[in-house]
Motif scaffolding. Structure first.
Motif, short mmCIF file in Angstrom:
data_model
loop_
_atom_site.label_atom_id
_atom_site.label_comp_id
_atom_site.label_asym_id
_atom_site.label_seq_id
_atom_site.Cartn_x
_atom_site.Cartn_y
_atom_site.Cartn_z
N PHE A 161 0.89 -1.05 0.02
CA PHE A 161 0.15 -0.19 0.01
C PHE A 161 1.09 1.15 0.06
N LEU A 162 1.80 1.27 1.00
CA LEU A 162 2.59 2.55 0.93
C LEU A 162 3.42 2.81 -0.37
N GLN A 163 4.08 1.80 -0.73
CA GLN A 163 4.78 1.51 -2.13
C GLN A 163 3.77 2.17 -3.34
N GLN A 164 2.52 1.73 -3.24
CA GLN A 164 1.64 2.02 -4.22
C GLN A 164 1.22 3.71 -4.20
N GLN A 165 1.30 4.14 -2.84
CA GLN A 165 0.81 5.45 -2.81
C GLN A 165 2.10 6.45 -2.84
#
Length: 207
Positions: A161-165
């Protein structure tokens, strides 16, 4: 989940009206967007039916492009839930399937309830405030809601999630740390079973 929370803020408590002829949905008198049908839940028999398999309803082919793409993806990647015409809701309900579809396509979805069930569809032409990455101060809230609502691998979900964001993620044995381009930071710790045990963050001052 981040897109769903932003969509809820956009449409608020407006009534919804789905027009299959024009392929649009109206929220109140001021919001109108294109749609792609996903499927329906039947609360009478507790099942999900993909729109591409709903031959009895004679749905417009132009509104089935997305769910047909998902079906083909499921067949190609061996994801039975995406390629099986119907499923019991205890195996995969509309929210779970629509969230998976949202993750694959980047579109938010809407659940339209009706007597005896609900229709799920993706929205097109949505404002950037819904589809853009979530604000740094909201990231922990979104992640926490996903972990509480669904059985997921906590560490994988958090890092992905954090990488995608757009966060820069660094992984250690028992924790991951992430830094946002604005300078905000997050630290997420996990126990010996890989379950999230603590989350903390520091917000950078707005420029």
């Amino acid at each position: 989940m981040g897109r769903q929370l932003a969509l809820a803020e956009l449409v608020e408590e407006r009534d919804w009206q789905l027009d299959l002829g024009s392929g649009t949905v109206a929220f109140g008198g001021d919001l109108r967007y294109g749609v792609q049908l996903l499927g329906t839940e039947s609360h009478r028999d507790g099942t999900w039916l993909w729109a591409w398999a709903n031959e009895a309803s004679n749905l417009p082919p132009g509104l089935l492009h997305l769910c047909t793409w998902l079906r083909d993806y499921g067949r190609r990647e061996g994801v039975a839930e995406l390629a099986t015409p119907g499923l019991p809701l205890e195996r995969a309900d509309g929210h779970r399937l629509a969230l998976i579809a949202s993750g694959l396509t980047g579109r938010p979805y809407y659940r339209g309830p009706y007597d005896g069930g609900a229709v799920f569809f993706h929205l097109e032409g949505i404002p950037a405030q819904v589809t853009d990455p979530v604000r740094p101060e909201r990231a922990l809230s979104v992640l926490n809601q996903v972990i509480m609502a669904f059985e997921v691998d906590h560490r994988t979900a958090a890092a992905a999630f954090l990488q995608q964001q757009g966060w820069r993620v660094e992984a250690a044995a028992a924790a991951i740390t992430a830094t946002h381009p604005t300078g905000s930071s997050i630290r997420i710790e996990f126990d010996h079973l890989g379950r999230l045990s603590d989350m903390s963050g520091t917000l950078a001052a707005e420029r």
